[in-house]
Design a protein around this motif. Sequence first.
Motif, short mmCIF file in Angstrom:
data_model
loop_
_atom_site.label_atom_id
_atom_site.label_comp_id
_atom_site.label_asym_id
_atom_site.label_seq_id
_atom_site.Cartn_x
_atom_site.Cartn_y
_atom_site.Cartn_z
N LEU A 317 0.81 -1.23 0.00
CA LEU A 317 0.00 0.00 0.00
C LEU A 317 0.84 1.27 0.00
O LEU A 317 1.74 1.43 0.81
CB LEU A 317 -0.87 0.07 1.26
N GLN A 318 0.50 2.18 -0.90
CA GLN A 318 1.12 3.50 -0.86
C GLN A 318 0.17 4.53 -0.27
O GLN A 318 0.58 5.59 0.16
CB GLN A 318 1.54 3.93 -2.26
N ALA A 319 -1.13 4.23 -0.36
CA ALA A 319 -2.11 5.18 0.16
C ALA A 319 -3.37 4.45 0.57
O ALA A 319 -3.63 3.34 0.11
CB ALA A 319 -2.44 6.22 -0.91
N ALA A 320 -4.13 5.10 1.44
CA ALA A 320 -5.42 4.56 1.85
C ALA A 320 -6.42 5.70 1.90
O ALA A 320 -6.08 6.82 2.29
CB ALA A 320 -5.30 3.90 3.22
N VAL A 321 -7.65 5.39 1.48
CA VAL A 321 -8.71 6.40 1.47
C VAL A 321 -9.81 5.86 2.38
O VAL A 321 -10.31 4.76 2.16
CB VAL A 321 -9.24 6.60 0.03
N VAL A 322 -10.17 6.63 3.40
CA VAL A 322 -11.03 6.08 4.45
C VAL A 322 -12.23 7.00 4.72
O VAL A 322 -12.05 8.22 4.91
CB VAL A 322 -10.23 5.91 5.76
N ASN A 323 -13.42 6.40 4.77
CA ASN A 323 -14.63 7.16 5.11
C ASN A 323 -14.64 7.42 6.61
O ASN A 323 -14.91 6.53 7.42
CB ASN A 323 -15.86 6.34 4.70
N LEU A 324 -14.36 8.65 6.98
CA LEU A 324 -14.25 8.98 8.41
C LEU A 324 -15.61 8.99 9.09
O LEU A 324 -15.71 9.05 10.31
CB LEU A 324 -13.57 10.34 8.59
N GLY A 325 -16.66 8.90 8.30
CA GLY A 325 -18.01 8.89 8.88
C GLY A 325 -18.44 7.51 9.34
O GLY A 325 -19.50 7.36 9.94
N ASP A 326 -17.65 6.48 9.05
CA ASP A 326 -18.04 5.13 9.44
C ASP A 326 -17.28 4.71 10.70
O ASP A 326 -16.07 4.90 10.79
CB ASP A 326 -17.74 4.15 8.31
N PRO A 327 -17.97 4.08 11.66
CA PRO A 327 -17.30 3.70 12.91
C PRO A 327 -16.06 2.82 12.71
O PRO A 327 -15.13 2.88 13.51
CB PRO A 327 -18.39 2.92 13.66
N LEU A 328 -16.03 2.03 11.63
CA LEU A 328 -14.86 1.16 11.44
C LEU A 328 -13.59 1.95 11.09
O LEU A 328 -12.48 1.43 11.15
CB LEU A 328 -15.15 0.12 10.34
N ALA A 329 -13.77 3.23 10.74
CA ALA A 329 -12.62 4.06 10.35
C ALA A 329 -11.57 4.11 11.46
O ALA A 329 -10.36 4.13 11.20
CB ALA A 329 -13.08 5.46 9.99
N THR A 330 -12.00 4.12 12.70
CA THR A 330 -11.06 4.23 13.82
C THR A 330 -10.07 3.06 13.78
O THR A 330 -8.86 3.26 13.88
CB THR A 330 -11.85 4.20 15.16
#
Length: 679
Positions: A317-330
């Motif tokens: 992985l060089q990058a990750a894009v994460v939905n900060l609105g979803d509880p799993l983001a933490t």
Amino acid sequence: MAESPNGLKGLVEPTELVAWLREHLPATGRLVSDSRRVGKGDAFFALHGRRQDGSTFIAQAVQQGAAAVVVAIPAQACQAEDAAEGDVVQAEHAACGNFDYFKNLPTLPAGIQVPVCYVPCLGSQLGALADEYYDHPSQVLDVVAVTGTNGKTSTTHWIAQGVNDRLARTGDAQAVDANTPSRPAASASTQRPAEFAGLVIALDGDADAAMQPGRGRGVVIGTNGVGTPGALEYIGLTTPDPLTLQTLFQRFRADTEAPVGVVAMEASSIGLVQGRMQGTCIHTAVFTNLTRDHLDYHGSMQAYGAAKVGLFSWPTLQAAVVNLGDPLATEIIEVLHRHTAAPRIIGYWVNNAHGAPQAGQADAAFQAMDDDARARLRRFYELAMRCDEVLELALDRDSSQHVLMMFPGSVVKTLLQLPEVGADPVASSGGAGSVHGRQQRLQAMFRNVATLRLNVLGRFNMENALAAAGAWRSLGWNFPAIVEGLHQLHPVPGRMEIVGLPAAQVSDAGEAAPAAAISSTACPLVVVDYAHTPDALTNVLAALRDIAGQRGGQLCCVFGAGGNRDRGKRPEMARAVEAVADRVVVTSDNPRDEDPAQIIADVCQGLSKPAWRTEADRRVAIDAAIAQAAPADVVLIAGKGRETTQEIAGVFHPFSDPEFAAQALASHWALKTREVPHA
Ligand SMILES: CC(=O)N[C@H]1[C@@H](OP(=O)(O)OP(=O)(O)OC[C@H]2O[C@@H](n3ccc(=O)[nH]c3=O)[C@H](O)[C@@H]2O)O[C@H](CO)[C@@H](O)[C@@H]1O[C@H](C)C(=O)N[C@@H](C)C(=O)N[C@H](CCC(=O)O)C(=O)O
Ligand SMILES: Nc1ncnc2c1ncn2[C@@H]1O[C@H](COP(=O)(O)OP(=O)(O)OP(=O)(O)O)[C@@H](O)[C@H]1O
Ligand SMILES: N[C@H](CCC[C@H](N)C(=O)O)C(=O)O
């Protein structure tokens, strides 16, 4: 290499097997595990499945031209089985150390003339093996893997759409350079907001200088098929088996006529657990959301979530894009911070707790926030600080205007320390805690702020659009290019797809004219969508409820639940539908091996009052819902999107929701409708 008593070859190391394959296959020979797809010169891999033994198809594969056969040794310890129980790959390696793999060799069909070899622990090695055999094709592609319960198809299509739109605007792949804005007003030198076509862009003058030119077209791999959006080849699974996947990468790399630069692929949780993506060099991993689905397979939400989180420890992985609105983001961000390669973390968030910054109103909206919204905002701040960069889309109340902001995560900390903001941003009234205050700050500091109107239906699609924007960013796009990409998005087939349009609204190109269709009340508005989870139904119906309200009509939903899948989600789907729709039609989806009447009964358990209609024949249900709707109504046909078949008792019958809906519109409403274009 080990010799068996009868002289058959037993290859243990992938490198040995690769050498053996190269020795026996022509240069164009592919690695294939489904006999039905074997072509001349390919190697057929006979694998043990849950339902069938691939070695029973060896004769068929050879007849179709297989140049060599690789047989998985059917040892209990080596069977790639119950993936749901854990990490098969690990389990298999551990088990194979001292295994007598010549003990239970399958019998070969008589008269097989091609070379055959036997391999233990094959299931766990397939991806790495194919990657090696094809000489690491994914390493020269930018592979973006999108995981999440919903939104994978939409996000991957939009990632590829954006890449292709840029190519189309700028000519060939080599000429692409999004530092050169394609619209005249978007000039980086002005440093002043530029206005055109409803967009206001405040251009960034600093951090984005390292924008990379595009290297080729964008393709997708997923539920709708494989290839360029609009010309997809259907392959059955969302995430293909490991041999097919690496073969596809090889095909993309070898395409010199229309070079591929970006592969946006769907990483299903089942595919991840089964190791189908093994051997892939993933550049960017994207997470959309986690809600109930596939519990039949994973057993618990925890195991389901863990399968998705696993993608974020991928070594390449060089990058990750994460939905900060979803509880799993933490949890995902935690995993990313522990990742040895320190991938760049791009967070995104659709913020509809605030009004868009219309002077004097946004701060009031901020003060009026309820506790839940404040808690969400607090979590967003906490997560944003741990991201390298954040893309935030703020909506106004009727979603008519969107404000996109892009800023480094570290700025959140800085903003919180600004003098006019209290120690607790969430408790402060206005200031930098509100969209308005923060927008002003961000604009002053970074200038990456744009006002735009996205051409997508539903808040959830705005999240998907932002996920695509995050992926573009991870590939090096600068802010103006991202805004341009978002501005160009068009709907994904089978996702909130308006299927029937009065003749006057069908363009020569067969393009839908959503705005016109939504406002026209000459006939019911019929929408096909792939919602097949409770959460997806809630989201889609919420968006359509607003539209039905605008039209002054009612909302009808035709849906069912798939057989051989999580039984527990059925009543939940019904509850989600009943909570929003005025008329509920329960029908069949893909009954598979289950009794359709029983599935319908399971669904109806979730209803508080009888459905308006239950009808096991989906085509009849669609027809009835459209025939009996009022012209101002909205009819949602949910669950199958652009699926082309309906699976009943092992038989795949041709079936198309959009086609049958269009036929019903034609016969009951005398409409000339467009042909269903290719996905
Ligand atoms: C539970 C599961 O994942 N099953 C997959 C698995 O099946 P299996 O191990 O039982 O294989 P099998 O059918 O017994 O066949 C054994 C071997 O014989 C081969 N074969 C079989 C028939 C034949 O005529 N010729 C032949 O060579 C098969 O290719 C296979 O290599 O391997 C097969 C070959 O790759 C897949 O087709 C099959 O997907 C089934 C059809 C399926 O429905 N999978 C779903 C649950 C799935 O994977 N869905 C995810 C999630 C989508 C989402 O998120 O919504 C996906 O990524 O698609
Ligand atoms: N971000 C989202 N959040 C919630 N629901 C969504 C989201 N995006 C799409 N949906 C709903 O879920 C349905 C499926 O979306 P999509 O096909 O993009 O998901 P998917 O992840 O590819 O699903 P699958 O893996 O089951 O094929 C859509 O038709 C829509 O109803
Ligand atoms: N790829 C998903 C999609 C299901 C879509 C729905 N039409 C159904 O058949 O349940 C699955 O196989 O579970």
